[in-house]
Write an enzyme that holds these catalytic residues in place. Sequence first.
Site, PDB file in Angstrom:
ATOM      1  N   HIS A  47       0.839  -1.203   0.000  1.00 14.97           N
ATOM      2  CA  HIS A  47       0.000   0.000   0.000  1.00 14.97           C
ATOM      3  C   HIS A  47       0.875   1.255   0.000  1.00 14.97           C
ATOM      4  O   HIS A  47       1.845   1.329   0.752  1.00 14.97           O
ATOM      5  CB  HIS A  47      -0.902  -0.026   1.237  1.00 14.97           C
ATOM      6  N   ALA A  72       9.686   8.718  10.854  1.00 19.04           N
ATOM      7  CA  ALA A  72       8.223   8.662  10.735  1.00 19.04           C
ATOM      8  C   ALA A  72       7.700   9.407   9.512  1.00 19.04           C
ATOM      9  O   ALA A  72       6.496   9.373   9.222  1.00 19.04           O
ATOM     10  CB  ALA A  72       7.569   9.224  12.001  1.00 19.04           C
ATOM     11  N   GLY A  73       8.559  10.105   8.772  1.00 20.76           N
ATOM     12  CA  GLY A  73       8.150  10.787   7.551  1.00 20.76           C
ATOM     13  C   GLY A  73       7.202  11.939   7.805  1.00 20.76           C
ATOM     14  O   GLY A  73       7.525  12.853   8.577  1.00 20.76           O
ATOM     15  N   ILE A  89      11.414  16.377   6.852  1.00 20.64           N
ATOM     16  CA  ILE A  89      10.497  15.321   7.300  1.00 20.64           C
ATOM     17  C   ILE A  89      11.039  14.735   8.600  1.00 20.64           C
ATOM     18  O   ILE A  89      12.185  14.996   8.974  1.00 20.64           O
ATOM     19  CB  ILE A  89      10.360  14.196   6.246  1.00 20.64           C
ATOM     20  N   HIS A  90      10.223  13.943   9.268  1.00 20.30           N
ATOM     21  CA  HIS A  90      10.704  13.241  10.456  1.00 20.30           C
ATOM     22  C   HIS A  90      11.612  12.109   9.974  1.00 20.30           C
ATOM     23  O   HIS A  90      11.229  11.357   9.072  1.00 20.30           O
ATOM     24  CB  HIS A  90       9.518  12.703  11.255  1.00 20.30           C
ATOM     25  N   PRO A  91      12.807  11.952  10.533  1.00 17.96           N
ATOM     26  CA  PRO A  91      13.783  11.001   9.985  1.00 17.96           C
ATOM     27  C   PRO A  91      13.262   9.562   9.894  1.00 17.96           C
ATOM     28  O   PRO A  91      13.595   8.847   8.946  1.00 17.96           O
ATOM     29  CB  PRO A  91      14.964  11.086  10.970  1.00 17.96           C
ATOM     30  N   GLY A 122       5.284  22.310   9.918  1.00 23.39           N
ATOM     31  CA  GLY A 122       6.594  21.705   9.703  1.00 23.39           C
ATOM     32  C   GLY A 122       7.655  22.770   9.539  1.00 23.39           C
ATOM     33  O   GLY A 122       7.363  23.970   9.663  1.00 23.39           O
TER      34      GLY A 122
END
Lengths: 298, 298
Positions: free
Chosen positions: B82, B171-172, B167-169, B163
Amino acid sequence: MNKIIECVPNFSEGRDTEKIEEIASSFRNCRGVKLLDIQKDGDHNRSVITVVGEPGPLMEAVIAAIGTAVKLIDMNTHKGQHPRMGAVDVIPFIPIRNATMEDAIELSKETAKMVWETYRLPVFLYEASASRPERKDLANIRKGQFEGMADKVKTPEWKPDFGDGGIHPTAGVVAIGARMPLVAFNVNLDTDNIEIANAIAKKVRYIGGGLRYCKAMGVELKERRITQVSMNMTNYTQTPLYQVFELVRIEAKRYGVNVVGSEIVGLVPMGAIVDTAAYYMGLENFSTEQVLEARIME
Amino acid sequence: MNKIIECVPNFSEGRDTEKIEEIASSFRNCRGVKLLDIQKDGDHNRSVITVVGEPGPLMEAVIAAIGTAVKLIDMNTHKGQHPRMGAVDVIPFIPIRNATMEDAIELSKETAKMVWETYRLPVFLYEASASRPERKDLANIRKGQFEGMADKVKTPEWKPDFGDGGIHPTAGVVAIGARMPLVAFNVNLDTDNIEIANAIAKKVRYIGGGLRYCKAMGVELKERRITQVSMNMTNYTQTPLYQVFELVRIEAKRYGVNVVGSEIVGLVPMGAIVDTAAYYMGLENFSTEQVLEARIME
């Protein structure tokens, strides 16, 4: 999932708001019990309370309310248009959710026993709880009303299911039993001819050879210059709403009359609505558990 | 009557039952919040949790669950069929009862702000909460997926609503928004010709000029040797089920094909069912407040 039973006690006081409120107070702020509606009728001098709850707490609250009514209402001075035989005229228990008719019957019999033992108020079991066929119909039990009840209960065929051969001096007797939810369902016709509405009613109702759990009569809606087939569906699980709706439409054709709408008066169980939607769209394997609100209730 | 909002968070973990349970635990034994369903998919490596509750408690529980997912899921090693862009891929808030879309939008924006401030997880607002038209559609936001997101968020048109340009390293990023309940509604046809099912789907769906809140495609039911028009109804209050059902029947006629049934997959709001029953029986002035179970919920 906890069982939910509905109870619709009828009390012989429709005018004195304070007394009605004191009776209803047993259903307020009561854990496991929810008061849904109070209908006071001054002409009938009668109040109908709708309450739902879990069997145990519901029974306790109902018994308390009966005690208050027995204390406050004297049938020797009661006048009203609606036939009645006691301060608490009738107490139906109705299975609503995760509860069977057997659950409701058991609850009605436990309540009847407690009511007799606690208040010495004689009880007839009626509808699904009836001990004899002729006691299923409330009208048979109530015949003679409060004024005639003292003599009636002395006859062997009308000895109360709980009692000692007499009536309560001020509260008379009460009928307690279990039944399915009633759905008041009316189908409107584009004719002002009440004869046609009555003829259709006769064809769709049980006593006329029609649907088993359908009571029907013709009614005029004078302002709208139309008529309707006014029905009480006494078991929507056995005789579904869509069935009687389609049958009225079919019968109306004979007279060149069309169905122009319908109405449900008061409350209706979700199952009756789900059943109707499922029929018209041919829904396969649909259950009320798929209704989001039903899941939230669990 | 208290407001009830539904939330269906999608987490990028569908295999490790312990991790999924730890994430879901935020929704258990939590006053004012009810966990309805957990769908784990190993191939998608994704879990979809369905939960309902009052706005305040629901937001708290959702934020806690997001924290757990951010802690447990590393997207750098995530594989699954997905498409996904973060450890928490998408968080839709859905108005269910006594709640408006505005309530759901407000809740989604409060949650988004908290999520960024608490976990430094960048957030895109989507659907009804979107800050720009091109951000309404989740697919647009997610394009490029986790692997492409670090570059994508640096472009001015795809700067997250909350933001700091990165991005979160592990968790994106996440999409948070408000939408109406989806109803998965399929109508079955007495043909095994998928071309016909597809042709009908094209005619009834929005992008083909059909009903505004209808997505549709043809699907084969091989064992039954029939086909179906498989639909997502994205706003049943604006595009009712009976309307698309009747439209499929009308289109099927062109091909000499009949509708032989239908199905609703998963949960459906009571309003969609009531609306359908009311249409087919021409119910006048009927409201969900007349449904006994709805009254019990109040």
